[in-house]
Design an enzyme around this catalytic site. Structure first.
Site, PDB file in Angstrom:
ATOM      1  N   GLU A   3       0.787  -1.191   0.006  1.00 41.61           N
ATOM      2  CA  GLU A   3       0.032   0.040  -0.030  1.00 41.61           C
ATOM      3  C   GLU A   3       0.793   1.237   0.084  1.00 41.61           C
ATOM      4  O   GLU A   3       0.474   2.083   0.980  1.00 41.61           O
ATOM      5  CB  GLU A   3      -0.993  -0.064   1.156  1.00 41.61           C
ATOM      6  CG  GLU A   3      -2.050  -1.377   1.207  1.00 41.61           C
ATOM      7  CD  GLU A   3      -2.839  -1.304   2.306  1.00 41.61           C
ATOM      8  OE1 GLU A   3      -2.893  -0.374   3.121  1.00 41.61           O
ATOM      9  OE2 GLU A   3      -3.636  -2.346   2.684  1.00 41.61           O
ATOM     10  N   ASN A  20       2.120  -5.131  -3.121  1.00 42.79           N
ATOM     11  CA  ASN A  20       0.654  -5.477  -2.923  1.00 42.79           C
ATOM     12  C   ASN A  20      -0.092  -4.006  -2.561  1.00 42.79           C
ATOM     13  O   ASN A  20       0.337  -3.469  -1.765  1.00 42.79           O
ATOM     14  CB  ASN A  20       0.545  -6.280  -1.458  1.00 42.79           C
ATOM     15  CG  ASN A  20      -0.612  -7.038  -1.554  1.00 42.79           C
ATOM     16  OD1 ASN A  20      -1.343  -7.425  -2.122  1.00 42.79           O
ATOM     17  ND2 ASN A  20      -1.025  -6.714   0.003  1.00 42.79           N
ATOM     18  N   HIS A  67     -10.367  -6.232  -2.078  1.00 46.56           N
ATOM     19  CA  HIS A  67     -11.386  -5.911  -1.476  1.00 46.56           C
ATOM     20  C   HIS A  67     -12.527  -5.201  -1.878  1.00 46.56           C
ATOM     21  O   HIS A  67     -12.536  -4.036  -2.026  1.00 46.56           O
ATOM     22  CB  HIS A  67     -10.943  -4.906   0.020  1.00 46.56           C
ATOM     23  CG  HIS A  67      -9.845  -5.715   0.891  1.00 46.56           C
ATOM     24  ND1 HIS A  67     -10.202  -6.933   1.909  1.00 46.56           N
ATOM     25  CD2 HIS A  67      -8.388  -5.283   0.917  1.00 46.56           C
ATOM     26  CE1 HIS A  67      -9.122  -7.065   2.339  1.00 46.56           C
ATOM     27  NE2 HIS A  67      -7.978  -6.293   1.927  1.00 46.56           N
ATOM     28  N   GLU A  82      -6.199 -10.828  -1.050  1.00 44.59           N
ATOM     29  CA  GLU A  82      -6.987 -10.248  -0.043  1.00 44.59           C
ATOM     30  C   GLU A  82      -8.549 -10.315  -0.141  1.00 44.59           C
ATOM     31  O   GLU A  82      -9.176  -9.482   0.518  1.00 44.59           O
ATOM     32  CB  GLU A  82      -6.403  -9.009   0.755  1.00 44.59           C
ATOM     33  CG  GLU A  82      -5.000  -9.017   1.108  1.00 44.59           C
ATOM     34  CD  GLU A  82      -4.591  -7.674   1.840  1.00 44.59           C
ATOM     35  OE1 GLU A  82      -5.730  -6.911   2.439  1.00 44.59           O
ATOM     36  OE2 GLU A  82      -3.396  -7.428   1.929  1.00 44.59           O
ATOM     37  N   ASP A  98     -11.996 -10.266  -0.576  1.00 49.35           N
ATOM     38  CA  ASP A  98     -13.537 -10.399   0.361  1.00 49.35           C
ATOM     39  C   ASP A  98     -14.578  -9.567  -0.501  1.00 49.35           C
ATOM     40  O   ASP A  98     -14.100  -8.421  -1.259  1.00 49.35           O
ATOM     41  CB  ASP A  98     -13.244 -10.070   1.826  1.00 49.35           C
ATOM     42  CG  ASP A  98     -12.611  -8.820   2.034  1.00 49.35           C
ATOM     43  OD1 ASP A  98     -12.639  -7.762   1.278  1.00 49.35           O
ATOM     44  OD2 ASP A  98     -12.084  -8.812   3.209  1.00 49.35           O
TER      45      ASP A  98
HETATM   46  O1  G2I Z   1      -7.441  -3.569   6.402  1.00 41.14           O
HETATM   47  C1  G2I Z   1      -7.884  -4.828   5.966  1.00 41.14           C
HETATM   48  C2  G2I Z   1      -6.294  -5.297   5.142  1.00 41.14           C
HETATM   49  C3  G2I Z   1      -5.963  -4.250   4.145  1.00 41.14           C
HETATM   50  N1  G2I Z   1      -4.692  -4.750   3.610  1.00 41.14           N
HETATM   51  C4  G2I Z   1      -3.685  -5.048   4.248  1.00 41.14           C
HETATM   52  C5  G2I Z   1      -4.023  -5.957   5.683  1.00 41.14           C
HETATM   53  O2  G2I Z   1      -2.951  -6.226   6.287  1.00 41.14           O
HETATM   54  C6  G2I Z   1      -5.149  -5.383   6.262  1.00 41.14           C
HETATM   55  O3  G2I Z   1      -5.644  -6.451   7.433  1.00 41.14           O
HETATM   56  C7  G2I Z   1      -6.073  -5.756   8.352  1.00 41.14           C
HETATM   57  C8  G2I Z   1      -6.297  -6.969   9.308  1.00 41.14           C
HETATM   58  O4  G2I Z   1      -7.379  -7.954   8.854  1.00 41.14           O
HETATM   59  C9  G2I Z   1      -6.696  -6.541  10.759  1.00 41.14           C
HETATM   60  O5  G2I Z   1      -7.069  -7.649  11.633  1.00 41.14           O
HETATM   61  O6  G2I Z   1      -5.081  -5.031   8.981  1.00 41.14           O
HETATM   62  C10 G2I Z   1      -5.743  -4.338  10.184  1.00 41.14           C
HETATM   63  C11 G2I Z   1      -4.905  -3.449  10.650  1.00 41.14           C
HETATM   64  O7  G2I Z   1      -4.827  -2.181   9.849  1.00 41.14           O
HETATM   65  C12 G2I Z   1      -6.048  -5.605  11.197  1.00 41.14           C
HETATM   66  O8  G2I Z   1      -6.556  -4.739  12.462  1.00 41.14           O
HETATM   67  C13 G2I Z   1      -5.777  -4.945  13.576  1.00 41.14           C
HETATM   68  C14 G2I Z   1      -6.646  -3.954  14.568  1.00 41.14           C
HETATM   69  O9  G2I Z   1      -6.455  -2.531  13.897  1.00 41.14           O
HETATM   70  C15 G2I Z   1      -5.487  -3.941  15.559  1.00 41.14           C
HETATM   71  O10 G2I Z   1      -6.333  -3.019  16.620  1.00 41.14           O
HETATM   72  C16 G2I Z   1      -5.680  -5.318  16.273  1.00 41.14           C
HETATM   73  O11 G2I Z   1      -4.848  -5.292  17.525  1.00 41.14           O
HETATM   74  O12 G2I Z   1      -5.869  -6.146  14.134  1.00 41.14           O
HETATM   75  C17 G2I Z   1      -4.871  -6.352  15.321  1.00 41.14           C
HETATM   76  C18 G2I Z   1      -5.147  -7.620  15.737  1.00 41.14           C
HETATM   77  O13 G2I Z   1      -6.256  -8.171  15.995  1.00 41.14           O
END
Ligand code: G2I
Length: 459
Positions: free
Chosen positions: A160, A202, A238, A265, A267
């Site tokens: 990104e 990515n 997404h 990714e 969805d």
């Molecule tokens: O935002 C969706 C995805 C977009 N592209 C990059 C990916 O890395 C991203 O994944 C998401 C995860 O699915 C989330 O799970 O990235 C988020 C972070 O920007 C993840 O969220 C984080 C929460 O923000 C945190 O508060 C939490 O501690 O997940 C962490 C672990 O549960």
């Protein structure tokens, strides 16, 4: 990548005729189509993956679906910078290692996500800038990719980095402010640390031909033309309630640059179109021979970061949704991709020394040129070796580094010495060059290498 092409060419020559059958298509008819995503994708020479939260690996309903349906995994969070280097120089691989072991025990490959991203940086990195950050981020790439060396199918080296909207330019971030060359410096460091992993860029909102995807396209084209090591582009996908009509054409234009493409990714917003969009994305990937796999961003709807969107292929009880059926059908109906020729390394070149000493002066043997990407405190050197009129059976390139400069990593060559006079010898696959043929190697270092000139000797 030059060396891979050279290697493949050598192998192809070595197996001419006898093993041409190794290049047949993986053809499947609907009569023996797979009944799981992983089997159907594998029959077509591809993977089908899911993002995994390792905390759920002890939930049996989750693991049952994961192991039955998927042959690739990616850590939803556990391999990100904040997870792997919470304090500068202190690395923590617990979550990532757990996922790798699960994958290895269940016949799954692993996507690595993500070495550098403007989000989910540890606090210490968020507070850094300039050359201190540049060194810290390259060290992060080197350390993490080295830890997982040999275990990762594809790394999201940079995630990104492009801006949304119409500019087609880079996103502002602390990483970007270290200099526009931060992305290529990261790719070179990743290649040096794990030469076997495919290295991907990515991003999201790249689901068609638009200003953002075109900005990325131009970067990839530039990288390929300058020999920056990039192997693949990830399209996060997404998605909302419609799919760009040029989704497949966009994948194809990247593939035509000579990189693999992957859906990384996926969805899709719930609603009437969800199943259709899932099917269309899968068909688009199948129709692009360099689209090597699809990853959905979670297993069941309730595992998704998208909350109430119900964006995945299984409901919260692990039941297959209509979207699942469309994906499976599209995998089964899609064309296969040609399997690679056998990947055995070529046999070593004959080891007998040449009977006659070479009579040409060294300048006829080979020449070398260097291009430097430098920042305060460090550099990456890319070196081109060109064989003279007699070709080479080996080469050796020397540099005299300024005091204070030191080589820390080398790829596609073997270094001797790290300070002062340093020499780089060919490795087994790139020593033999025909007249005028070019190969490339590189090294990374600390300090400044500005003004260095290479000397090349051939054998
Ligand atoms: O935002 C969706 C995805 C977009 N592209 C990059 C990916 O890395 C991203 O994944 C998401 C995860 O699915 C989330 O799970 O990235 C988020 C972070 O920007 C993840 O969220 C984080 C929460 O923000 C945190 O508060 C939490 O501690 O997940 C962490 C672990 O549960």
């Amino acid at each position: 990548m030059k060396h891979r092409r050279v290697l493949r060419a050598a192998v192809t020559v070595a197996v001419t005729g006898a093993l041409a059958a190794g290049m047949t298509m993986a053809l499947t008819t609907s009569a023996n189509a797979g009944t799981t995503l992983r089997a159907s994708a594998a029959e077509k020479g591809r993977y089908f993956g899911a993002a995994v939260a390792t905390g759920k690996l002890s939930t049996s309903a989750y693991v049952t679906v994961l192991n039955r349906e998927f042959n690739s995994v990616v850590a939803e969070n556990e391999m990100k910078w904040d997870a792997t280097e919470p304090q500068q120089g202190q690395f923590r691989y617990t979550g990532g290692d757990r996922l790798v072991s699960h994958a290895q025990a269940n016949g799954m490959s692993v996507r690595g996500h993500a070495l550098l991203w403007y989000q989910q940086q540890p606090g210490w990195a968020q507070n850094m800038s300039g050359s201190t950050l540049r060194s810290a981020m390259i060290n992060h790439v080197t350390q993490v990719a080295t830890h997982y060396r040999g275990k990762i199918h594809s790394w999201d080296v940079v995630n990104e980095a492009f801006a949304d909207g119409g500019s087609g330019g880079r996103r502002d971030s602390n990483l970007q402010r270290t200099g526009n060359d931060w992305i290529e410096a990261a790719f070179r460091a990743a290649r040096a640390a794990d030469p076997g992993a495919k290295l991907c860029y990515n991003d999201y909102n790249t689901d068609g031909i638009n200003a953002k995807s075109t900005g990325i396209y131009n970067m990839v084209r530039d990288f390929k033309s300058r020999g920056v090591p990039i192997d693949c582009v990830g399209f996060q996908s997404h998605l909302g309630t419609s799919l760009a009509s040029d989704y497949q054409a966009n994948l194809q234009r990247f593939a035509d640059l000579g990189v693999d493409v992957q859906i990384t990714e996926l969805d899709v917003m719930t609603g009437g179109n969800q199943a259709n969009i899932y099917g269309a994305v899968t068909r688009a990937c199948m129709n692009v021979s360099r689209c090597t796999g699809i990853t959905v961003w979670g297993v069941r709807d309730c595992d998704s970061w998208r909350g109430s969107d119900n964006a995945l292929l299984f409901d919260c009880n692990g039941n297959k949704k209509a979207a699942y059926t469309n994906v499976l059908n599209a995998l089964n109906a899609g064309p296969g991709i040609p399997t690679d020729p056998p990947t055995d390394p070529p046999t070593d070149p004959p080891t007998d020394p040449p009977t006659d000493p070479p009579t040409d002066p060294p300048t006829v043997g080979c020449s070398a040129s260097v291009s430097l990407n430098s920042w305060t405190g460090g550099f990456v050197a890319s070196v081109k070796v060109t064989a003279g009129s007699a070709g080479t059976s080996g080469w050796n390139v020397g540099f005299t580094l300024p005091s204070g400069a030191s080589v820390t990593n080398t790829w596609s060559a073997t270094a001797s010495g790290s300070t002062g006079t340093v020499r780089f010898a060919n490795v087994n696959y790139n020593g033999r060059l025909g007249a005028g043929q070019v190969t490339e190697f590189g090294f990374q270092g600390t300090g400044s290498a500005s003004g260095v000139t290479p000397t090349c000797t051939a054998s």
